[in-house]
Design a protein around this motif. Structure first.
Motif, PDB file in Angstrom:
ATOM      1  N   UNK A 128     -20.578 -37.129 -21.891  1.00  0.00           N
ATOM      2  CA  UNK A 128     -20.723 -35.827 -22.555  1.00  0.00           C
ATOM      3  C   UNK A 128     -22.169 -35.707 -23.007  1.00  0.00           C
ATOM      4  N   UNK A 129     -23.056 -35.248 -22.143  1.00  0.00           N
ATOM      5  CA  UNK A 129     -24.488 -35.313 -22.434  1.00  0.00           C
ATOM      6  C   UNK A 129     -24.933 -34.338 -23.538  1.00  0.00           C
TER       7      UNK A 129
ATOM      8  N   UNK B 128     -27.510 -29.249 -25.750  1.00  0.00           N
ATOM      9  CA  UNK B 128     -28.596 -28.698 -26.568  1.00  0.00           C
ATOM     10  C   UNK B 128     -29.495 -27.737 -25.803  1.00  0.00           C
ATOM     11  N   UNK B 129     -29.500 -27.830 -24.491  1.00  0.00           N
ATOM     12  CA  UNK B 129     -30.470 -27.050 -23.704  1.00  0.00           C
ATOM     13  C   UNK B 129     -30.115 -25.565 -23.718  1.00  0.00           C
TER      14      UNK B 129
ATOM     15  N   UNK C 183     -38.208 -24.407 -20.995  1.00  0.00           N
ATOM     16  CA  UNK C 183     -39.173 -23.606 -21.769  1.00  0.00           C
ATOM     17  C   UNK C 183     -39.870 -24.453 -22.840  1.00  0.00           C
ATOM     18  N   UNK C 184     -39.727 -25.763 -22.742  1.00  0.00           N
ATOM     19  CA  UNK C 184     -40.432 -26.701 -23.620  1.00  0.00           C
ATOM     20  C   UNK C 184     -40.114 -26.485 -25.104  1.00  0.00           C
ATOM     21  N   UNK C 185     -38.836 -26.260 -25.402  1.00  0.00           N
ATOM     22  CA  UNK C 185     -38.441 -26.148 -26.821  1.00  0.00           C
ATOM     23  C   UNK C 185     -38.173 -27.533 -27.406  1.00  0.00           C
TER      24      UNK C 185
ATOM     25  N   UNK D  64     -34.753 -33.938 -28.979  1.00  0.00           N
ATOM     26  CA  UNK D  64     -34.182 -34.183 -30.314  1.00  0.00           C
ATOM     27  C   UNK D  64     -32.710 -34.588 -30.224  1.00  0.00           C
ATOM     28  N   UNK D  65     -32.010 -34.064 -29.222  1.00  0.00           N
ATOM     29  CA  UNK D  65     -30.565 -34.311 -29.128  1.00  0.00           C
ATOM     30  C   UNK D  65     -30.222 -35.661 -28.504  1.00  0.00           C
TER      31      UNK D  65
END
Ligand code: SF4
Ligand code: SF4
Length: 147
Positions: free
Chosen positions: A65-66, A71-72, A94-96, A101-102
């Motif tokens: 469960x990635x 998060x993406x 989009x380089x957020x 972080x996730x």
């Protein structure tokens, strides 16, 4: 599916896994060209982490469960099914850095070479039977197996 697992008790922090990864993802898959001629040089998709005497290569686990896919926000991270690796479509990124972080394993890195900005991660070396990092490790500190 088979995944790469680190064995920190035998990792020597030699970083040969990082070098093998750079070469495998370079244009000519040749160590000389990868390090001396390819500009910008490829980034390793695995990174050796060190803390005191301990070290290990932080590979993607291609989680069941990635958290990165969850998060993406653009769908740049994806997988076709549970038996296939988690991949990134860099054109959709989009380089957020939400995936960075996730990820609980620290397996995603920024690629900001040549003015582009996107995440980069392990693809399990699609052209190889055994991922390049696993094959290069002189101390069997990377295991490629199904668990
Ligand atoms: S090649 Fe093996 S021993 Fe060397 S840093 Fe990588 S995992 Fe550790
Ligand atoms: S990048 Fe991180 S969260 Fe995503 S599949 Fe790999 S280990 Fe799991």
């Amino acid at each position: 599916m088979k995944r790469v697992y680190p064995k920190e008790e035998v990792c020597m922090a030699c970083r040969l896994c990082e070098i093998a990864c750079i070469v495998e993802h370079s244009e000519y898959k040749d160590i000389f060209w990868a390090f001396r001629s390819e500009k910008p040089r490829q980034l390793p998709k695995t990174k050796v982490e060190e803390l005191g005497p301990l070290s290990f290569s932080a590979n993607c686990r291609h989680c069941k469960e990635p958290a990165c896919i969850e998060a993406c926000i653009t769908g740049a991270l994806y997988r076709t099914d549970e038996e296939h690796p988690v991949l990134i479509d860099k054109d959709r990124c989009v380089a957020c850095w939400m995936c960075i972080m996730a990820c609980p394993y620290g397996s995603i890195n920024r690629d900001e070479r040549n003015g582009t900005r996107h995440s980069t991660k392990c693809d399990l070396c699609p052209d190889k039977e055994i991922p390049a990092c696993v094959k290069a490790c002189p101390n069997r500190a990377l295991i490629y197996e199904e668990r």
